[in-house]
Scaffold this motif. Structure first.
Motif, PDB file in Angstrom:
ATOM      1  N   VAL A 185      46.815  95.845 -79.507  1.00 24.69           N
ATOM      2  CA  VAL A 185      47.662  97.003 -79.201  1.00 24.69           C
ATOM      3  C   VAL A 185      47.917  97.756 -80.503  1.00 24.69           C
ATOM      4  CG1 VAL A 185      49.836  97.798 -78.222  1.00 24.69           C
ATOM      5  CG2 VAL A 185      48.763  95.695 -77.346  1.00 24.69           C
ATOM      6  N   PRO A 186      47.334  98.941 -80.711  1.00 24.05           N
ATOM      7  CA  PRO A 186      47.627  99.721 -81.919  1.00 24.05           C
ATOM      8  C   PRO A 186      49.105 100.097 -81.956  1.00 24.05           C
ATOM      9  CG  PRO A 186      45.676 100.568 -80.793  1.00 24.05           C
ATOM     10  CD  PRO A 186      46.319  99.586 -79.864  1.00 24.05           C
ATOM     11  N   ILE A 187      49.731  99.971 -83.119  1.00 27.59           N
ATOM     12  CA  ILE A 187      51.169 100.234 -83.179  1.00 27.59           C
ATOM     13  C   ILE A 187      51.471 101.711 -82.953  1.00 27.59           C
ATOM     14  CG2 ILE A 187      51.590  98.286 -84.718  1.00 27.59           C
ATOM     15  CD1 ILE A 187      51.978 100.343 -86.965  1.00 27.59           C
ATOM     16  N   GLU A 188      50.477 102.594 -83.175  1.00 26.12           N
ATOM     17  CA  GLU A 188      50.723 104.013 -82.921  1.00 26.12           C
ATOM     18  C   GLU A 188      51.023 104.245 -81.457  1.00 26.12           C
ATOM     19  OE1 GLU A 188      46.533 106.159 -82.233  1.00 26.12           O
ATOM     20  OE2 GLU A 188      46.730 105.231 -84.204  1.00 26.12           O
ATOM     21  N   GLU A 189      50.483 103.362 -80.581  1.00 24.01           N
ATOM     22  CA  GLU A 189      50.759 103.497 -79.159  1.00 24.01           C
ATOM     23  C   GLU A 189      52.235 103.243 -78.862  1.00 24.01           C
ATOM     24  OE1 GLU A 189      48.770 104.573 -76.884  1.00 24.01           O
ATOM     25  OE2 GLU A 189      47.066 104.772 -78.255  1.00 24.01           O
ATOM     26  N   LEU A 190      52.820 102.283 -79.608  1.00 20.57           N
ATOM     27  CA  LEU A 190      54.242 102.005 -79.424  1.00 20.57           C
ATOM     28  C   LEU A 190      55.081 103.190 -79.881  1.00 20.57           C
ATOM     29  CD1 LEU A 190      56.496 100.094 -78.607  1.00 20.57           C
ATOM     30  CD2 LEU A 190      56.372  99.040 -80.888  1.00 20.57           C
ATOM     31  N   SER A 191      54.716 103.798 -81.027  1.00 24.49           N
ATOM     32  CA  SER A 191      55.438 104.991 -81.496  1.00 24.49           C
ATOM     33  C   SER A 191      55.302 106.128 -80.495  1.00 24.49           C
ATOM     34  CB  SER A 191      54.905 105.419 -82.870  1.00 24.49           C
ATOM     35  OG  SER A 191      55.196 104.466 -83.855  1.00 24.49           O
ATOM     36  N   ARG A 192      54.111 106.307 -79.941  1.00 20.91           N
ATOM     37  CA  ARG A 192      53.900 107.379 -78.970  1.00 20.91           C
ATOM     38  C   ARG A 192      54.719 107.110 -77.699  1.00 20.91           C
ATOM     39  NH1 ARG A 192      48.893 107.195 -79.252  1.00 20.91           N
ATOM     40  NH2 ARG A 192      48.640 108.849 -80.807  1.00 20.91           N
ATOM     41  N   TYR A 193      54.725 105.860 -77.291  1.00 20.74           N
ATOM     42  CA  TYR A 193      55.504 105.505 -76.103  1.00 20.74           C
ATOM     43  C   TYR A 193      56.993 105.727 -76.355  1.00 20.74           C
ATOM     44  CZ  TYR A 193      57.410 102.706 -72.288  1.00 20.74           C
ATOM     45  OH  TYR A 193      58.106 102.285 -71.189  1.00 20.74           O
ATOM     46  N   LEU A 194      57.441 105.372 -77.581  1.00 21.13           N
ATOM     47  CA  LEU A 194      58.840 105.557 -77.940  1.00 21.13           C
ATOM     48  C   LEU A 194      59.216 107.035 -77.893  1.00 21.13           C
ATOM     49  CD1 LEU A 194      61.151 103.649 -78.904  1.00 21.13           C
ATOM     50  CD2 LEU A 194      60.577 104.334 -81.231  1.00 21.13           C
ATOM     51  N   THR A 195      58.325 107.893 -78.392  1.00 19.25           N
ATOM     52  CA  THR A 195      58.588 109.334 -78.375  1.00 19.25           C
ATOM     53  C   THR A 195      58.608 109.862 -76.960  1.00 19.25           C
ATOM     54  OG1 THR A 195      57.480 109.517 -80.517  1.00 19.25           O
ATOM     55  CG2 THR A 195      57.813 111.542 -79.285  1.00 19.25           C
ATOM     56  N   ASP A 196      57.772 109.320 -76.094  1.00 14.01           N
ATOM     57  CA  ASP A 196      57.707 109.778 -74.711  1.00 14.01           C
ATOM     58  C   ASP A 196      58.965 109.433 -73.920  1.00 14.01           C
ATOM     59  OD1 ASP A 196      55.243 110.837 -75.182  1.00 14.01           O
ATOM     60  OD2 ASP A 196      54.128 109.140 -74.342  1.00 14.01           O
ATOM     61  N   LEU A 197      59.830 108.568 -74.492  1.00 11.01           N
ATOM     62  CA  LEU A 197      61.077 108.264 -73.799  1.00 11.01           C
ATOM     63  C   LEU A 197      61.980 109.490 -73.736  1.00 11.01           C
ATOM     64  CD1 LEU A 197      61.964 104.742 -75.259  1.00 11.01           C
ATOM     65  CD2 LEU A 197      60.992 105.282 -73.030  1.00 11.01           C
ATOM     66  N   SER A 198      61.648 110.515 -74.541  1.00  5.88           N
ATOM     67  CA  SER A 198      62.362 111.806 -74.531  1.00  5.88           C
ATOM     68  C   SER A 198      63.859 111.640 -74.739  1.00  5.88           C
ATOM     69  CB  SER A 198      62.105 112.535 -73.209  1.00  5.88           C
ATOM     70  OG  SER A 198      60.730 112.808 -73.056  1.00  5.88           O
ATOM     71  N   PRO A 199      64.296 111.142 -75.909  1.00  6.92           N
ATOM     72  CA  PRO A 199      65.734 111.045 -76.174  1.00  6.92           C
ATOM     73  C   PRO A 199      66.370 112.424 -76.233  1.00  6.92           C
ATOM     74  CG  PRO A 199      64.488 110.726 -78.185  1.00  6.92           C
ATOM     75  CD  PRO A 199      63.485 110.778 -77.072  1.00  6.92           C
ATOM     76  N   ARG A 200      67.664 112.469 -76.001  1.00  4.41           N
ATOM     77  CA  ARG A 200      68.370 113.735 -76.048  1.00  4.41           C
ATOM     78  C   ARG A 200      68.403 114.295 -77.458  1.00  4.41           C
ATOM     79  NH1 ARG A 200      73.888 113.557 -72.841  1.00  4.41           N
ATOM     80  NH2 ARG A 200      73.821 115.672 -73.665  1.00  4.41           N
ATOM     81  N   ALA A 216      57.773 101.308 -85.252  1.00  9.12           N
ATOM     82  CA  ALA A 216      57.575 102.485 -84.400  1.00  9.12           C
ATOM     83  C   ALA A 216      58.604 103.543 -84.766  1.00  9.12           C
ATOM     84  CB  ALA A 216      57.699 102.109 -82.925  1.00  9.12           C
ATOM     85  N   HIS A 217      58.137 104.800 -84.780  1.00 13.64           N
ATOM     86  CA  HIS A 217      58.997 105.925 -85.136  1.00 13.64           C
ATOM     87  C   HIS A 217      58.269 107.191 -84.691  1.00 13.64           C
ATOM     88  CE1 HIS A 217      61.062 108.906 -87.713  1.00 13.64           C
ATOM     89  NE2 HIS A 217      62.084 108.065 -87.669  1.00 13.64           N
ATOM     90  N   PRO A 218      58.990 108.221 -84.274  1.00 13.40           N
ATOM     91  CA  PRO A 218      58.301 109.441 -83.844  1.00 13.40           C
ATOM     92  C   PRO A 218      57.355 110.022 -84.885  1.00 13.40           C
ATOM     93  CG  PRO A 218      60.590 109.502 -83.157  1.00 13.40           C
ATOM     94  CD  PRO A 218      60.433 108.278 -84.002  1.00 13.40           C
ATOM     95  N   SER A 219      57.634 109.807 -86.177  1.00 14.35           N
ATOM     96  CA  SER A 219      56.766 110.355 -87.214  1.00 14.35           C
ATOM     97  C   SER A 219      55.482 109.563 -87.390  1.00 14.35           C
ATOM     98  CB  SER A 219      57.515 110.408 -88.550  1.00 14.35           C
ATOM     99  OG  SER A 219      57.824 109.100 -89.001  1.00 14.35           O
TER     100      SER A 219
END
Length: 598
Positions: A185-200, A216-219
């Motif tokens: 599992v590439p860790i960039e996938e976790l960051s992308r998934y985290l960003t897709d959670l669409s925080p306020r 994981a981080h949006p950046s």
């Protein structure tokens, strides 16, 4: 006559003022509470985010874990085909279709032969990994366990990325290792998934791997390689393009207690000068995805997320503190005014309790009527106590202190007592010769020093000297002072008396004494003429104690203790028997003991 104000008057007006002040504070706190409720609402939303992140990450990773069990079951059922891994190609490519987050699968046999399946190009590759670093160690670890695990993130040349690796040992029905299953599992996938959670707006989610590395981080959604970080495949926290997150471990406020009641959700805050904003950190430790805990959380821009509530909250707090300070100062000054005379009375009462009557100062009058009456009464009480103490001290020079105290407490009468008591009789050896050689003046000085020392020892052990007869001392234990351990106290007092005599001189003269001790029933009371009474004790034990003192001459001892006393005292000091003693005027004999030399 000076003005005296009733204490009720002051109390009513003081309480009224304090109640009015309290109402004002409650009103202010209500305003503050309303502001805090807004902050708490923001906190609840932030907690919801962290909870949702934890839940969604679990949902994102759970299919990987479930797929591992499914693949392992299929491979184990086809154990005869494990040496021909290409027969699993269609099955593995089909498995990849069901888990978008998995970039590739691999089966590695115990002899390090690997078969890999890739998602992007549906490529299958067979390789010999026996020369790869760490492969044999990884396979050996699989032999020692049966459960799945998440391996420490690492950079792999196979796909040129930093990955999370989920592995599972696959065994046959006999428990032998067939192969190691690896899901990449590439860790960039976790960051992308985290960003897709669409925080306020105003929230930035993150996942740290331990305290100093970013998982994981949006950046990090576009990071394709991870080996540019020296010594770590993950981005170090201090190299992340997020000035706010870098301050998470050096906050200005260690714990924001009013933000959350969740004990597992940590909170802190920091003012970031580069942004001129105050940020809040909320995070939780998750320990189920590998050897190092994940830290899942988010940081919040309080201005963006909470508007101007923070500033209003601070202003409300400052106003509340100011009002509170005024209330405290006012209450303190009023309370001190009211309690100053009460404190003075209490301090003087403690001096009375400590029997420091000569050091008590006269209490000053007060403008408060009740306190002024109390001060006057207390001053008169001290005068009466001083007179009473003077009488007791004067009387105590002629009778035992406890007898004097009892006389005063009983209105001048002293009741006759029947009790079991221990009697101690002591005498100075060679006193007659001493009076002839030293002269009366010097003998008096010797006796005064000697009696002072012995009486202090006896009273320390709750003994009461009832009689001085020439150089002899008669002391009682358990009457008039109750003492259940009277036999032990008498023996300890005698032992200390002998030790003191051996180590001291009295008016530059050394003395030797003899002591006799017995325990038995006695009658104690005041005896004498109508206008002249003396406190004394009567009983056979008095005579027996005196007789034992004299028998020290025959036995060459300094202390003789009757069997009655020895039995009651127990093993308080080492004793040895000296034999049976014939008591003058009595047909019976008693056993006597003396202090052992051991």
């Amino acid at each position: 006559m000076s003005l005296r104000i009733p204490i009720r008057f002051i109390t009513v007006f003081g309480v009224t003022a304090l109640v009015a002040l309290a109402v004002g504070i409650v009103f202010l706190l209500g305003l503050v509470s309303a502001t805090q409720n807004t902050r708490l609402l923001m906190s609840d939303q932030a907690e919801t985010l962290v909870n949702a992140m934890e839940r969604d990450i679990a949902l994102w990773l759970r299919p990987i874990q479930q797929q591992a069990d499914w693949i392992a079951e299929h491979v184990a059922q086809n154990a005869q085909s494990v040496d021909e891994l290409e027969q699993f190609d269609q099955f593995m490519l089909g498995a990849l279709a069901g888990t978008d987050q998995v970039a590739g699968l691999a089966l590695v046999t115990p002899n390090s032969i690997a078969r890999r399946w890739h998602r992007l190009d549906s490529e299958t590759i067979s390789e010999d990994w026996s020369s790869r670093q760490g492969i044999s160690t990884w396979i050996d670890s699989g032999r020692q366990r049966s459960e799945a695990s998440w391996v420490e993130p690492f950079f792999t040349d196979t796909i040129g990325k930093t990955i999370l690796l989920h592995d599972l040992p696959i065994r046959d029905k006999d428990g032998q290792l067939l192969a190691m299953l690896a899901q990449i599992v590439p860790i960039e996938e976790l960051s992308r998934y985290l960003t897709d959670l669409s925080p306020r707006e105003g929230m930035t989610p993150f996942v740290l791997y331990g305290a100093e590395r970013v998982l994981a981080h949006p950046s990090l959604t576009d990071e394709l390689v991870g080996n540019e970080h020296v010594g770590s495949p993950l981005t170090p926290l201090n190299e992340l393009d997020d000035d706010v997150l870098k301050r998470i471990w050096t906050p200005d406020e260690e714990e924001l207690f009013f933000l959350t009641n969740d004990n597992q959700l940590h909170t802190s805050g920091a003012f970031i000068r580069a942004h001129e904003r105050f940020y809040i950190y909320l995070y939780r430790y998750i320990e189920e995805y590998g050897p190092t805990p994940w830290i899942i959380g988010a940081h919040l821009n309080t201005e963006t997320y909470g508007g101007a509530e923070s500033d209003r909250l601070m202003r409300s707090l400052f106003v509340g503190l100011a009002v509170l300070l005024v209330a405290v100062v006012g209450a303190f000054l009023l309370g001190r005014y009211i309690t100053r005379p009460v404190t003075a009375i209490a301090a003087a009462a403690r001096q009375v309790e400590a029997n420091e009557l000569d050091q008590i100062s006269v209490l000053p009058p007060s403008h408060m009527r009740e306190l002024d009456d109390a001060a006057r009464s207390f001053n008169q009480m001290v005068v009466d106590l001083r007179e009473r103490t003077l009488i007791r001290q004067t009387l105590g020079q002629f009778v035992p202190e406890e007898v004097a105290r009892s006389l005063l407490s009983d209105g001048g009468s002293l009741k006759t007592e029947n009790a079991i008591a221990t009697l101690l009789y002591s005498d100075i050896e060679g006193f007659t010769q001493l009076t002839e050689t030293e002269g009366s003046t010097r003998v008096v000085a010797i006796l005064n020093a000697y009696f002072s020392d012995m009486v202090a020892i006896l009273e320390r052990h709750l003994g009461v000297v009832t009689q001085f007869h020439g150089d002899a001392i008669l002391a009682t234990f358990n009457v008039p002072i109750d003492n259940p351990d009277h036999a032990r106290s008498a023996i300890l007092a005698a032992s200390e008396m002998l030790s003191s005599i051996a180590s001291r001189t009295y008016a530059d003269h050394r003395l030797r004494i003899r002591i006799g001790i017995d325990t038995g029933p006695v009658v104690a009371g005041a005896v004498g003429a109508a206008g002249r009474l003396s406190y004394t004790v009567y009983g056979n034990s008095v005579n027996l104690a005196a007789r034992l003192e004299m028998l020290n001459k025959e036995f060459g001892t300094r202390l003789l203790i009757s069997e009655n006393t020895a039995n009651l005292a127990g093993d308080i000091i080492p004793l040895r028997p000296v034999g049976d003693v014939q008591i003058r005027g009595q047909a019976r004999t008693i056993k006597a003991f003396t202090q052992s030399d051991d």
